[in-house]
Design an enzyme around this catalytic site. Structure first.
Site, PDB file in Angstrom:
ATOM      1  N   HIS A   1       1.184   0.435  -2.586  1.00 15.51           N
ATOM      2  CA  HIS A   1      -0.007   0.075  -1.811  1.00 15.51           C
ATOM      3  C   HIS A   1       0.016   0.736  -0.429  1.00 15.51           C
ATOM      4  O   HIS A   1       0.917   0.482   0.376  1.00 15.51           O
ATOM      5  CB  HIS A   1      -0.101  -1.445  -1.636  1.00 15.51           C
ATOM      6  CG  HIS A   1      -1.206  -1.850  -0.708  1.00 15.51           C
ATOM      7  ND1 HIS A   1      -0.971  -2.563   0.454  1.00 15.51           N
ATOM      8  CD2 HIS A   1      -2.542  -1.621  -0.746  1.00 15.51           C
ATOM      9  CE1 HIS A   1      -2.121  -2.758   1.080  1.00 15.51           C
ATOM     10  NE2 HIS A   1      -3.082  -2.197   0.378  1.00 15.51           N
TER      11      HIS A   1
ATOM     12  N   VAL B   1       3.857   2.565   2.891  1.00 15.92           N
ATOM     13  CA  VAL B   1       3.509   2.292   1.494  1.00 15.92           C
ATOM     14  C   VAL B   1       4.344   1.097   1.048  1.00 15.92           C
ATOM     15  O   VAL B   1       5.575   1.122   1.125  1.00 15.92           O
ATOM     16  CB  VAL B   1       3.794   3.485   0.570  1.00 15.92           C
ATOM     17  CG1 VAL B   1       3.353   3.150  -0.863  1.00 15.92           C
ATOM     18  CG2 VAL B   1       3.074   4.743   1.053  1.00 15.92           C
ATOM     19  N   GLU B   2       3.665   0.034   0.613  1.00 12.18           N
ATOM     20  CA  GLU B   2       4.364  -1.135   0.093  1.00 12.18           C
ATOM     21  C   GLU B   2       4.713  -0.879  -1.373  1.00 12.18           C
ATOM     22  O   GLU B   2       3.832  -0.749  -2.215  1.00 12.18           O
ATOM     23  CB  GLU B   2       3.488  -2.377   0.218  1.00 12.18           C
ATOM     24  CG  GLU B   2       3.184  -2.751   1.665  1.00 12.18           C
ATOM     25  CD  GLU B   2       2.314  -3.985   1.767  1.00 12.18           C
ATOM     26  OE1 GLU B   2       2.844  -5.050   2.123  1.00 12.18           O
ATOM     27  OE2 GLU B   2       1.097  -3.882   1.498  1.00 12.18           O
ATOM     28  N   VAL B   3       6.004  -0.781  -1.663  1.00 17.10           N
ATOM     29  CA  VAL B   3       6.491  -0.560  -3.024  1.00 17.10           C
ATOM     30  C   VAL B   3       6.856  -1.919  -3.605  1.00 17.10           C
ATOM     31  O   VAL B   3       7.799  -2.563  -3.146  1.00 17.10           O
ATOM     32  CB  VAL B   3       7.708   0.388  -3.022  1.00 17.10           C
ATOM     33  CG1 VAL B   3       8.299   0.506  -4.422  1.00 17.10           C
ATOM     34  CG2 VAL B   3       7.296   1.763  -2.490  1.00 17.10           C
TER      35      VAL B   3
ATOM     36  N   GLU C   1       9.314  -4.432  -1.525  1.00 17.71           N
ATOM     37  CA  GLU C   1       9.143  -5.881  -1.432  1.00 17.71           C
ATOM     38  C   GLU C   1       9.612  -6.493  -2.743  1.00 17.71           C
ATOM     39  O   GLU C   1       9.096  -6.156  -3.804  1.00 17.71           O
ATOM     40  CB  GLU C   1       7.682  -6.204  -1.123  1.00 17.71           C
ATOM     41  CG  GLU C   1       7.265  -5.620   0.224  1.00 17.71           C
ATOM     42  CD  GLU C   1       5.767  -5.666   0.486  1.00 17.71           C
ATOM     43  OE1 GLU C   1       5.036  -6.329  -0.281  1.00 17.71           O
ATOM     44  OE2 GLU C   1       5.331  -5.016   1.461  1.00 17.71           O
TER      45      GLU C   1
END
Length: 314
Positions: free
Chosen positions: A141, A152-154, A182
């Site tokens: 995201h 970037v949220e992985v 996360e």
């Protein structure tokens, strides 16, 4: 990096997808873009023209950018030889469930399957996939626009493999992003939950007549936004405690902060309409392209300043 990424498929060419496509191409990948929109070719060309100077300002070679981005007629064509797929479709579980079933069927077995989902965890749309397919699906995201904003949220799903998580971290790092893994799925992930909490209180304060939308933005950009862009909430609080650090802050200010009741925005349609009109009054005289140009120029300035500060420290 444990594996090479040479070809990327971008599924969905809205604002996020076009930004991803530009970024991937600027880092040397061959990018195939698909979207049912009738103006896809024009939209891609406009995005490359608009985003290329910003990427050049970040030190990337954008000379042959257009040669590396190709239009695909459909999803199957886009993902046929892809090493990585970045999905940017509508925020609907049913849509993503059907699309990822197609991606699993059409993409190579080694392809990493990533979703730009803003709030829906991947486990919600991979339940019907076999284990070996679900193992390479996870959330990547970004924040808008992803070719500029580094985070970037992985977020792995319940059945995502550790190899896929590491591959995602390696991939996003290779295109100049800052991936954060996360480890627990939660709707909205971390960034949007923080944004939602702040937005709710901002709406409440405007509705209560405490401040105008424009002045609330001034409060943020001239205080908390400035601080958080450099150190984040926890380090900011740790420093706010003086030599005693976060412990001192919690023990001496924490009680009064916890007793502060936050507001709840009104669900009344008339109140909501007044809020919309107030925001439009503050910013409606400028066009969307004008406002985004200002936002991106300022974000570039912040990123450049942070780069300079980091180099001085090193």
């Amino acid at each position: 990096m444990t594996r090479a990424f040479r070809t990327a498929a971008v599924i969905g060419a809205g604002t996020i997808g076009l930004s991803w496509a530009t970024l991937f191409a600027a880092h040397g990948l061959t990018v195939k873009v698909t979207d049912p929109r009738p103006d896809l070719a024009e939209a891609v060309a406009e995005a490359l023209d608009r985003n290329a100077p910003q990427l050049a300002a970040r030190g990337l070679d954008v000379t042959d950018l257009a040669d590396r981005v190709r239009i695909a007629a459909d999803v199957a064509e886009a993902v046929r030889d892809a090493d990585v797929v970045q999905e940017n479709g509508p925020e609907r579980v049913e849509f993503k469930r059907d699309l990822f079933a197609t991606l699993v069927r059409e993409a190579p077995d080694h392809a990493l399957l990533l979703s730009s989902s803003s709030a829906i965890p991947s486990s919600a749309f991979t339940r019907e996939l076999p284990d070996e397919a679900a193992a390479r699906v996870l959330i990547g995201h970004p924040f808008n626009p992803p070719h500029l904003v580094p985070l970037v949220e992985v977020v792995p799903g319940e059945r995502t493999g550790e190899d896929a998580v590491q591959d995602a971290v390696d991939f996003y790092t290779s295109v100049g992003r800052t991936p954060v893994v996360e480890r627990k799925e939660i709707p909205g992930f971390v960034g949007n939950r923080l944004q939602n909490a702040l937005s709710r209180e901002a709406v409440y304060l405007v509705e209560q007549g405490v401040v105008t939308p424009e002045d609330l933005d001034k409060v943020m950009t001239n205080s908390l936004g400035l601080r958080w862009a450099t150190v984040g909430p926890f380090l900011g609080a740790h420093l706010g405690g003086g030599p005693g650090g976060y412990r001192h802050l919690v023990q001496h200010i924490g009680t009064s902060m916890r007793q502060m009741e936050l507001g709840m925005p009104s669900q009344n349609k008339e109140e909501q309409e007044r809020l919309i009109e107030a925001v439009e009054k503050a910013y409606g005289s400028s066009t969307y392209p004008e406002l985004t140009e200002t936002r991106d120029r300022r974000q570039l300035a912040v990123l450049s300043a942070l780069d300079g500060a980091d180099k001085e420290e090193n």
